[in-house]
Design an enzyme around this catalytic site. Structure first.
Site, PDB file in Angstrom:
ATOM      1  CB  THR A   1       9.343   5.483  -0.499  1.00 21.93           C
ATOM      2  OG1 THR A   1      10.310   6.020   0.417  1.00 21.93           O
ATOM      3  CG2 THR A   1       9.596   3.996  -0.689  1.00 21.93           C
ATOM      4  CD1 TRP A   2      15.757   6.725  -4.499  1.00 19.16           C
ATOM      5  CD2 TRP A   2      16.483   6.942  -2.393  1.00 19.16           C
ATOM      6  NE1 TRP A   2      17.132   6.605  -4.518  1.00 19.16           N
ATOM      7  CE2 TRP A   2      17.607   6.722  -3.242  1.00 19.16           C
ATOM      8  CE3 TRP A   2      16.703   7.092  -1.026  1.00 19.16           C
ATOM      9  CZ2 TRP A   2      18.904   6.668  -2.752  1.00 19.16           C
ATOM     10  CZ3 TRP A   2      18.002   7.029  -0.536  1.00 19.16           C
ATOM     11  CH2 TRP A   2      19.089   6.819  -1.407  1.00 19.16           C
TER      12      TRP A   2
ATOM     13  CB  ALA B   1       9.921   4.585   6.089  1.00 20.34           C
TER      14      ALA B   1
ATOM     15  N   GLY C   1       0.828  -1.183   0.000  1.00 15.78           N
ATOM     16  CA  GLY C   1       0.000   0.000   0.000  1.00 15.78           C
ATOM     17  C   GLY C   1       0.868   1.241   0.000  1.00 15.78           C
ATOM     18  N   GLY C   2       0.261   2.381   0.294  1.00 19.81           N
ATOM     19  CA  GLY C   2       1.009   3.613   0.373  1.00 19.81           C
ATOM     20  C   GLY C   2       1.347   4.205  -0.976  1.00 19.81           C
ATOM     21  NE  ARG C   3       0.263   9.879  -2.470  1.00 15.98           N
ATOM     22  CZ  ARG C   3      -0.285  11.091  -2.360  1.00 15.98           C
ATOM     23  NH1 ARG C   3      -0.991  11.405  -1.271  1.00 15.98           N
ATOM     24  NH2 ARG C   3      -0.157  11.974  -3.321  1.00 15.98           N
TER      25      ARG C   3
ATOM     26  N   GLY D   1       8.966  -4.368   5.374  1.00 12.74           N
ATOM     27  CA  GLY D   1       9.467  -4.104   6.707  1.00 12.74           C
ATOM     28  C   GLY D   1       9.812  -2.669   6.988  1.00 12.74           C
TER      29      GLY D   1
ATOM     30  CB  CYS E   1       5.376   8.770   2.130  1.00 12.31           C
ATOM     31  SG  CYS E   1       6.715   7.602   2.398  1.00 12.31           S
TER      32      CYS E   1
END
Length: 263
Positions: free
Chosen positions: A104-105, A172, A100-102, A185, A203
């Site tokens: 990131t790097w 995160a 899920g979520g948006r 994780g 995010c």
């Protein structure tokens, strides 16, 4: 089959509630020691495929719980809630992840730990994430960032605004649970560059910043420094020896609320 949960690197906490079972009990289904795999620098897709393989084996009780300790070459990953405006402006490729979520790097200098853990029943996703978060807060504070804590409504470990900086995320969390087994994780920014974050909306959060332990402590903090303390903290948190406490210093909006899933 246990219901599927996909929660990204911006897992949003629901309103506080009591966990399904006491905080001093283990949330793991097994009492056997967690097996540690120190894998070094691993391509993100390769690590993701390996996680999926281990998660299936764990669901079938063919192996015990695992902790994978890795770093990744520079890569963007997009969760199911990633929006077109989040995408990188520097032309670099993006891996569409099954979390899920948006967006990131990940990259060198960031410690990434993937627990492949079969959870005790009844499965309490919120409690599991809070325990991971508690472990990260413990690690970051042990390293010397004593005021690190939570921002209610946003996951991860945050450092309060100071010296002209806004509230900034230093660690995160993102998980997926299927058939009762957690994968994906945590990630802790040690001495990685922050440059790649400038080309995305990390995010989906545009009103806060990002930081590293090196930046906060004004010295070079390597991933190697955090490996052992992170393993111990995660083990303690999952076992109930390190219990969840209130470390919130602020609250903010949910950056994924009411957003459509990526197709």
């Amino acid at each position: 089959m246990t219901p599927y949960f996909a929660l990204g690197w911006i897992f949003i906490m629901t309103a506080p509630r009591a966990p399904f079972f006491p905080a001093d009990l283990s949330i793991r289904a097994s009492n056997a020691p967690i097996e540690i795999q120190r894998l070094g620098l691993v391509d993100y897709q390769e690590a993701w495929d390996y996680q999926a393989k281990l998660a299936l084996q764990r669901a079938n009780s063919e192996i015990e719980d695992q902790l994978l300790i890795v770093e990744h070459p520079s890569v963007y990953t997009a969760g199911k809630r990633t929006q077109p405006e989040d995408m990188p402006t520097n032309g670099l490729p993006v891996i569409n992840a099954d979390r899920g979520g948006r967006i990131t790097w990940h990259g060198p200098g960031q410690l990434v730990i993937y627990p492949i853990v079969k959870l005790a029943e009844p499965i309490d996703v919120v409690d599991y994430v809070r325990r991971l978060e508690e472990a990260l807060i413990h690690v970051v504070r042990e390293m010397g960032v004593s005021d690190a804590g939570r921002i209610d409504g946003r996951s991860g470990v945050w450092v309060p605004a100071h010296d002209g900086w806004v509230d900034s995320k230093v660690a995160a969390i993102g998980i997926r649970i299927t058939r009762g087994v957690a994968m994906h994780g945590v990630a802790i920014n040690c001495n990685n560059t922050l440059d790649f974050y400038e080309h995305i909306v990390p995010c989906g959060i545009a009103d806060a910043g990002l930081t590293t332990l090196s930046r906060e402590l004004k010295r070079d903090v390597t991933t190697e420094e955090l490996v052992d303390v992170s393993i111990a903290a995660l083990d303690d948190a999952l076992a109930g020896r390190l219990t969840v406490e209130n470390h919130s210093f602020a609250s903010a909006s949910d950056p994924t609320k009411n957003l459509p899933k990526r197709g």
